[in-house]
Scaffold this active site. Sequence first.
Site, PDB file in Angstrom:
ATOM      1  N   ARG A   1       0.862  -1.186   0.000  1.00 31.23           N
ATOM      2  CA  ARG A   1       0.000   0.000   0.000  1.00 31.23           C
ATOM      3  C   ARG A   1       0.894   1.230   0.000  1.00 31.23           C
ATOM      4  NH1 ARG A   1      -3.739  -2.389  -1.346  1.00 31.23           N
ATOM      5  NH2 ARG A   1      -5.825  -2.581  -0.464  1.00 31.23           N
TER       6      ARG A   1
ATOM      7  N   GLU B   1      -2.105   7.926  -4.212  1.00 30.76           N
ATOM      8  CA  GLU B   1      -2.411   7.480  -5.570  1.00 30.76           C
ATOM      9  C   GLU B   1      -3.864   7.795  -5.923  1.00 30.76           C
ATOM     10  OE1 GLU B   1      -1.393   3.253  -4.757  1.00 30.76           O
ATOM     11  OE2 GLU B   1      -3.453   2.792  -5.283  1.00 30.76           O
TER      12      GLU B   1
ATOM     13  N   HIS C   1      -0.984   0.179  -9.614  1.00 31.05           N
ATOM     14  CA  HIS C   1      -1.713  -0.685  -8.667  1.00 31.05           C
ATOM     15  C   HIS C   1      -2.406  -1.849  -9.405  1.00 31.05           C
ATOM     16  CE1 HIS C   1      -3.773  -0.625  -4.464  1.00 31.05           C
ATOM     17  NE2 HIS C   1      -3.683  -1.864  -4.927  1.00 31.05           N
TER      18      HIS C   1
HETATM   19  C1  8YV Z   1      -7.058  -4.440  -5.588  1.00 26.46           C
HETATM   20  C2  8YV Z   1      -5.393  -4.714  -3.690  1.00 26.46           C
HETATM   21  O1  8YV Z   1      -7.107  -4.681  -6.921  1.00 26.46           O
HETATM   22  O2  8YV Z   1      -6.619  -6.556  -2.903  1.00 26.46           O
HETATM   23  C3  8YV Z   1      -5.984  -5.547  -2.626  1.00 26.46           C
HETATM   24  O3  8YV Z   1      -5.821  -5.190  -1.438  1.00 26.46           O
HETATM   25  O4  8YV Z   1      -4.628  -3.855  -3.441  1.00 26.46           O
HETATM   26  C4  8YV Z   1      -5.749  -4.985  -5.112  1.00 26.46           C
HETATM   27  O5  8YV Z   1      -5.740  -6.353  -5.317  1.00 26.46           O
HETATM   28  C5  8YV Z   1      -7.299  -2.988  -5.349  1.00 26.46           C
HETATM   29  O6  8YV Z   1      -7.251  -2.693  -4.000  1.00 26.46           O
HETATM   30  C6  8YV Z   1      -8.651  -2.541  -5.912  1.00 26.46           C
HETATM   31  O7  8YV Z   1      -9.713  -3.271  -5.385  1.00 26.46           O
END
Ligand code: 8YV
Length: 323
Positions: free
Chosen positions: A239, A268, A286
Site C-alpha cells: 500500500r 495514488e 496498482h
Molecule cells: C485491488 C489490492 O485490486 O486486494 C488488494 O488489497 O490492493 C488490489 O488487489 C485494489 O485494492 C482494488 O480493489
Amino acid sequence: MKPKILVARALFPEVLERLQHTFEVESNQLDESWTAAQLIAKLQGKWGIYTMAGERIDAALLAACPQLKICANMAVGYNNFDLSAMSTAGVLGTNTPDVLTETTADFGFALLMATARRISESERFLRSGQWKKWRYDMFAGADIHGSTLAILGMGRIGQGIARRAALGFGMKVVYHNRSRLDAATEAQCQARYVGKEELLQSADHLVLVLPYSAASHHAIGGAELALMKPTATLVNIARGGIVDDVALAAALAAGKLAAAGLDVFEGEPEVHPDLLALRNVVLTPHIASASVPTRRAMADLAADNLIAFWTQGRALNALNAPA
Ligand code: 8YV
C-alpha cells in the site's frame, strides 16, 4: 422485496447481473468519481455497498447511513474501512482473501525482476532511438538468482513470493513479520525469521507485502533506507504510505539505493514528481492482482459475501463482529 445495494465503481457486467438476482442494484458503470458527500447521498436507503478499496467507510459516513449493514470490499486490503467504527455501528466488513494470493505473488516477482534487471529503463532507451551500439556495461543490473530476498510482511502473499524465490531462483529468503511463522511454514517457504534491522541490512532485494495501518505508516523511511545496501532493490506491492515516497526518491537520487519497483503510492493515483523524474524506478498503476481470472474471482467473491450475508445471515470473509 429485494434489499438495495450500491456498487461504487464499474464492475464486470456478469457480476452485476448476478447481484441483480438478489438485490436492487444501483451501479456506477460510468466509473464516476464521487465525493464523500455524493457517496453518502447515494447510500441513503441502501442495505449494502460493494467497494473497491478506494471508498472510505468511517464513522461520519456510518452515522449518515443508518440503514447500511454490510460493506463488501473487492480487495484483500481493507485499510479503507474503519473496522472499529463499523463494529460499533453494527456494520459488517468483508474482503477477498486467497483468490489473489498467487497472482499477486507472481506480480511481485515480475516487478522485482523488471526493477533489478532494468527492463523498463532499457525499453525507454530503445524506444527513444538511443540504441546505437552494444556496450559491455549497458543496463547491467543486479542478479536475482542466488541473492538475498528480504520480505517485510509474511502473510499469504509474502509466503507465495518466498516459495517462488527459494524454489525457483535459489534465493536466500529472510523475513520479518509481526508474528513469526510456525516451523513447518518456515520450512516450506525456506525462509528465516530476522529482526527488522537485520532484514534491511542483509537485503539484496526488499519486497514489502505488509498491510497498511497507522502502525505501518512510513515503515520504510529515511532511517530504514539508510540501513540498506546501496546496491539493493526495493519493491512495494502493499500500500502507499508504507514507504515515505519523498525519502525513497531522495535515496534513489543520491545513489543510496539502486532501484525501486512501485505498484502503490502515497496519495495514488497521484505519483510524487520526484519519483516520476527518476530513471531507476519501475512504476505501475496498482495492478498486482490484475490478471483477468483473478480480478473476476475477486469480483465474484465480493458478490458472494453480499449474497451469503443476505440469504444466510453469514458472510464468507467477515472481518469484524458487528455489535
Ligand atoms: C485491488 C489490492 O485490486 O486486494 C488488494 O488489497 O490492493 C488490489 O488487489 C485494489 O485494492 C482494488 O480493489
